[in-house]
Design a protein around this motif. Sequence first.
Motif, PDB file in Angstrom:
ATOM      1  N   LEU A 124       0.829  -1.196   0.000  1.00 55.17           N
ATOM      2  CA  LEU A 124       0.000   0.000   0.000  1.00 55.17           C
ATOM      3  C   LEU A 124       0.869   1.254   0.000  1.00 55.17           C
ATOM      4  O   LEU A 124       1.919   1.295   0.651  1.00 55.17           O
ATOM      5  N   PRO A 125       0.442   2.303  -0.706  1.00 51.95           N
ATOM      6  CA  PRO A 125       1.193   3.566  -0.684  1.00 51.95           C
ATOM      7  C   PRO A 125       0.878   4.354   0.577  1.00 51.95           C
ATOM      8  O   PRO A 125      -0.220   4.256   1.133  1.00 51.95           O
ATOM      9  N   GLY A 126       1.837   5.140   1.022  1.00 57.20           N
ATOM     10  CA  GLY A 126       1.611   5.936   2.229  1.00 57.20           C
ATOM     11  C   GLY A 126       2.533   7.133   2.300  1.00 57.20           C
ATOM     12  O   GLY A 126       3.442   7.301   1.479  1.00 57.20           O
ATOM     13  N   ARG A 127       2.279   7.964   3.303  1.00 58.00           N
ATOM     14  CA  ARG A 127       3.095   9.148   3.559  1.00 58.00           C
ATOM     15  C   ARG A 127       3.510   9.177   5.020  1.00 58.00           C
ATOM     16  O   ARG A 127       2.748   8.778   5.899  1.00 58.00           O
ATOM     17  N   ILE A 128       4.720   9.678   5.257  1.00 57.97           N
ATOM     18  CA  ILE A 128       5.212   9.828   6.626  1.00 57.97           C
ATOM     19  C   ILE A 128       4.534  11.044   7.270  1.00 57.97           C
ATOM     20  O   ILE A 128       4.394  12.097   6.653  1.00 57.97           O
ATOM     21  N   VAL A 129       4.107  10.863   8.523  1.00 53.00           N
ATOM     22  CA  VAL A 129       3.475  11.935   9.294  1.00 53.00           C
ATOM     23  C   VAL A 129       4.176  12.025  10.647  1.00 53.00           C
ATOM     24  O   VAL A 129       4.451  10.993  11.276  1.00 53.00           O
ATOM     25  N   ALA A 130       4.478  13.220  11.078  1.00 48.00           N
ATOM     26  CA  ALA A 130       5.090  13.398  12.401  1.00 48.00           C
ATOM     27  C   ALA A 130       4.116  12.956  13.485  1.00 48.00           C
ATOM     28  O   ALA A 130       2.907  13.188  13.384  1.00 48.00           O
ATOM     29  N   SER A 131       4.634  12.308  14.518  1.00 45.46           N
ATOM     30  CA  SER A 131       3.767  11.840  15.603  1.00 45.46           C
ATOM     31  C   SER A 131       3.300  12.981  16.499  1.00 45.46           C
ATOM     32  O   SER A 131       2.363  12.810  17.286  1.00 45.46           O
TER      33      SER A 131
END
Length: 380
Positions: free
Chosen positions: A49-56
Amino acid sequence: MTHLIATLSQAVCLTTFLATSAAWAQQPPLPEVDVVTLEAQDITLSSKLPGRIVASGVAEVRPQVAGIITERLFREGSAVEVGDPLYRIDSASYAAQVAAAQASVSLAQVNLRAAERDATRIQTLFERKVASDQNVEDANSTRESMAAALQVAQAQLQAAEIDLEHTTIRAELSGLVGRSLTTRGALVTSGQAAPLAIIRTLDPVYVDVTQSAAELIRARRGLRNAALVAADQTVSLTLADGLAYEHTGLLTAAEPYVDELTGVVVLRLEFPNPDLLLLPGMYVQVELPQGVAKGVILAPQEGVGRDRRGRPIAMVVNADNVVETRDLVTLGDHGAFWIVEDGLETGDRIIVAGLQKIGVGMTVAPVERANPEPKPEPAN
C-alpha cells in the motif's frame, strides 16, 4: 528336412523382429512437458500500500501576547524540549502592567484593613448600645466589598504576571524545530494565524496508508469464514529508493470511515525513527499483512490458465503420466505464484511449459523443474 524347417523358422523370426523394429521406429516419441511438483504450505497474505510519513506530534509556535520580537533563542533545525525558550517579546509594557497591578493589590489590602477596623469599632459601639443595627450592617458590607476588591486586584495581578511570562515564548512540545518564520523586530499579535516556527516529533513517526474498501472487506470475510487466520500486525516499509527500511512497525489505528470520493480507508502505522531517516511528507510503500492462509498451494502463474468463463484452471500429470485438468479456487497472487485454496494438493505435478502440444488424456513425458522460492515483488 529338419535343417530346412530351422532355416524357415529363423527367417520368420528375423522378419518379425524387423517389422517390430520398423513399427517402433515409426511411432513418435511422447511429448515432453515441464512440470513442478507442488507442496502445501502456510502463506502470509499481504498488500503493498502507498503511504506518507506523518510526524507523531506537531506544535505550531504562536505568541499569546502582542509585541515586538526582540530575540530568537534557538538554532533552526535543532532539538528542543518542552519549556525551552524560543523567542522573546519586548516586555517593558507588561512589566509596567504588573507593577500597576501590584499597586492595586496593595491599595485593596489597605482598604480592607481599614474596613475591618471600622467593622470592629462599630460592633463594639453596637454592643454598648451606641451604634444601630444599620451601622453594623453598613460596616460589614464595606468590609466584604473591600475583600472582594482585593480578590479582583489579585486576579488582575495574576493576569498581568501571566502576560509578562508569555513575553518569553516557550516550546510546548519536544522534537525538532524547523526554520524560523519571523525575524527580530517583527510585530506579532496574540492568536495570529501565521506560526513563528513549527516543532515536530520525529521518533516515532506515523505512516498513513490508504487501502481500498474492497480489499478490506475481502480480508475480513476471509477471517470470518476461516479461510484465513489473523496475521501478526508487524509491517515492513519500503522507501522511495526501493530499499527496505531496517525497522518494522505496527498497525495502530484504522479510520472507521470510507471516503465517498475515493472509496478508501486510512490506516495509521507507527515506526521507530531513531536515526531520523524518515521525514514528514516522504512517500513510502508498506507491506501490510492481511492474514495467514493455512495449507495452501503456491502454483506458478505460467501453469494457470482460464476457461471460457474466466475461471482459473491448471493441467496436471497424474501417476500414469496422463494429462488431467483441474478447476482451481484462488485467494490471490503472491509474487509470481497464484495462491490456490482448492483444486491442487501436495504431490500434484502441474504443467508449466509445453501446454501448446498436449491435451487432456494424452500420455506425456514429464520433466521436473525446480519450483523457485516465492520472492516479494520489487517496489515500483
